[in-house]
Design a protein around this motif. Structure first.
Motif, PDB file in Angstrom:
ATOM      1  N   ASP A 167       0.829  -1.206   0.000  1.00 17.72           N
ATOM      2  CA  ASP A 167       0.000   0.000   0.000  1.00 17.72           C
ATOM      3  C   ASP A 167       0.865   1.259   0.000  1.00 17.72           C
ATOM      4  OD1 ASP A 167      -2.335  -1.402  -0.104  1.00 17.72           O
ATOM      5  OD2 ASP A 167      -2.935  -1.055   1.971  1.00 17.72           O
ATOM      6  N   ARG A 186      -4.542  -6.169  -2.215  1.00 17.62           N
ATOM      7  CA  ARG A 186      -5.055  -7.186  -1.300  1.00 17.62           C
ATOM      8  C   ARG A 186      -4.827  -8.586  -1.860  1.00 17.62           C
ATOM      9  NH1 ARG A 186      -4.646  -3.356   1.159  1.00 17.62           N
ATOM     10  NH2 ARG A 186      -6.155  -2.218   2.451  1.00 17.62           N
ATOM     11  N   TYR A 192     -12.495   4.231  -0.670  1.00 12.35           N
ATOM     12  CA  TYR A 192     -11.467   3.749   0.243  1.00 12.35           C
ATOM     13  C   TYR A 192     -10.876   4.921   1.029  1.00 12.35           C
ATOM     14  CZ  TYR A 192     -11.323  -0.684  -2.398  1.00 12.35           C
ATOM     15  OH  TYR A 192     -11.621  -1.876  -3.010  1.00 12.35           O
ATOM     16  N   GLN A 251      -5.646   0.101  -3.083  1.00 11.57           N
ATOM     17  CA  GLN A 251      -5.465  -0.960  -2.103  1.00 11.57           C
ATOM     18  C   GLN A 251      -4.975  -2.220  -2.809  1.00 11.57           C
ATOM     19  OE1 GLN A 251      -8.947  -1.687   0.304  1.00 11.57           O
ATOM     20  NE2 GLN A 251      -8.765   0.262   1.411  1.00 11.57           N
TER      21      GLN A 251
END
Length: 415
Positions: free
Chosen positions: A145, A158, A184, A156
């Motif tokens: 990040d 993930r 976000y 983001q």
């Protein structure tokens, strides 16, 4: 004060375009191995949990700075997925092939990547699942990040899946989504980033790329599956090489901040750890540079390695010259930053000896002068120097012997 050098010519400009295309991926890989050189000593002094925190702070304290530098240098600034992926291809945290990122772009705001080969994973898997989890979970989550925030604070990264691998031979090694969404929360930076941003290295000005030089002067256009460094112009490759070594200096400066925070008032311990890190990467880096460019194992080969080594680059940031077989180092902006060169002196010759030993174990180094104004002389010795323990520790990484392969560079389109 340091010696002022007016727009010094890059030391990498002496290389041919083909030599630069060979050297640039080598420099990216050398940069990734800085952690292999430093973290063992952090574990020894502070324990594994603190080592993990040092690694997180180290990368988060510098990667947004050098990511933006490379975007600007190669003219691919933006705020989308493609910009993030291009940045990873030119990041010492993700050297080509050794960290074999494969990218998928769904649209400007949605993408994925997976690693067909993760050299860092293969380095730590023999150490057990706790070390794997530490790297692939504890370190990767905040540092991915932190890298993405350089492009868009709403990005983001993930995991889809990641190690520890189940089953043990699972392939690809890991897979991740990258999504940019206005809903976000903004990713935030750490305090060390502001400190590193105030260094000479963070704002060091390098020569602009000549747009009339043969070959690509930038990385505009589509995202490529693999960067073909031979397609870049000589001028662009010189700039990329200097940017990559600045990435290393910035990473090292951030590493030093994190180490000193743990060492507290024990400045001797912090200096010792940072010097061990430098000694290990100095030796391994010298060996890879000499081997990649097929330089001789003699004084001429050592001169070339010193001229190209990240320790002494970019020119001007580190003020040094070789005359008559002697290396002269002067006080420079790198000294003011407390970068690698500040760890080398007549009282601390180990990093220079590690470089010489990597070229020829029979070359001995003698340093004379002061802490920031010194001369190194190189003499043939009848006794072969032993490889430094710090270099041996760094060679635990498969990156020490990794070999690059030729690949086709294919434009990636939206799927």
């Amino acid at each position: 004060m340091f010696r002022v050098v007016s727009e010094p010519r890059s030391r990498y400009a002496q290389l041919s375009r083909a030599e630069l295309a060979t050297l640039v991926p080598e420099l990216l890989l050398i940069g990734q191995m800085i952690d292999r050189s430093g973290m063992a000593w952090c574990i020894q002094s502070f324990g594994r949990p603190e080592m993990l925190q040092i690694a997180i702070e180290e990368w988060a304290g510098c990667s947004p700075l050098y990511t933006r530098r490379m975007q600007k240098a190669l003219n691919y600034e933006g705020n989308d997925i493609v910009t993030i992926f291009k940045g990873l291809q030119l990041d010492i945290g993700a050297p080509p092939q050794f960290m074999d990122f494969r990218y998928t772009v769904h649209d400007r705001w949605h993408g994925e990547f997976h690693l067909d080969h993760c050299g860092a994973l293969l380095d730590v898997e023999p150490m057990g699942p706790d070390y794997v989890k530490g790297m692939c979970h504890d370190i990767e989550d905040p540092t991915f990040d932190a890298t993405a925030v350089a492009t868009n604070p709403k990005a983001q990264v993930r995991p889809i899946h990641r190690p520890p691998r189940t089953p043990a031979d699972r392939h690809p090694h890991c897979a991740w989504t990258v999504i940019i969404d206005e809903s976000y929360p903004d990713a935030t930076s750490i305090p060390a980033l502001d400190i590193v941003a105030g260094t000479h290295a963070a704002t060091w000005q390098l020569a602009a790329i000549d747009p009339t030089d043969d070959g690509h002067a930038d990385y505009t256009g589509p995202l490529l599956s693999d960067l073909d460094f031979t397609a870049f112009s000589h001028s662009a490759l010189v700039r990329i090489a200097d940017e990559v070594v600045l990435q290393m200096h910035l990473l090292n400066l951030s590493f030093g901040i994190a180490v000193r925070a743990r060492a507290k008032d024990n400045t001797e311990l912090a200096t010792q750890i940072c010097t061990k890190q430098l000694t290990g990467i100095a030796g391994v880096g010298a060996e890879r540079i000499r081997r990649a460019l097929k330089l001789p194992n003699d004084f001429d080969g050592l001169t070339r390695v010193l001229e190209l080594h990240p320790l002494f680059n970019p020119a001007g940031y580190v003020v040094a010259e070789i005359e008559g077989g002697r290396l002269h180092v002067h006080r420079s902006p790198a000294h003011e930053d407390g970068s690698w060169i500040s760890l080398c002196s007549p009282a601390s010759p180990e990093p220079l000896q590690a470089i010489a030993t990597a070229v020829d174990p029979h070359i001995a180094v003698t340093l004379t002068g002061t802490d920031d104004e010194w001369t190194a002389e190189f003499e043939k010795s009848d006794t072969a120097a032993k490889e430094a323990p710090e270099v041996q520790v760094t060679k635990f990484s498969l990156g020490a012997t990794f070999e690059f392969e030729e690949r086709r560079s294919i434009p990636l389109t939206v799927v």
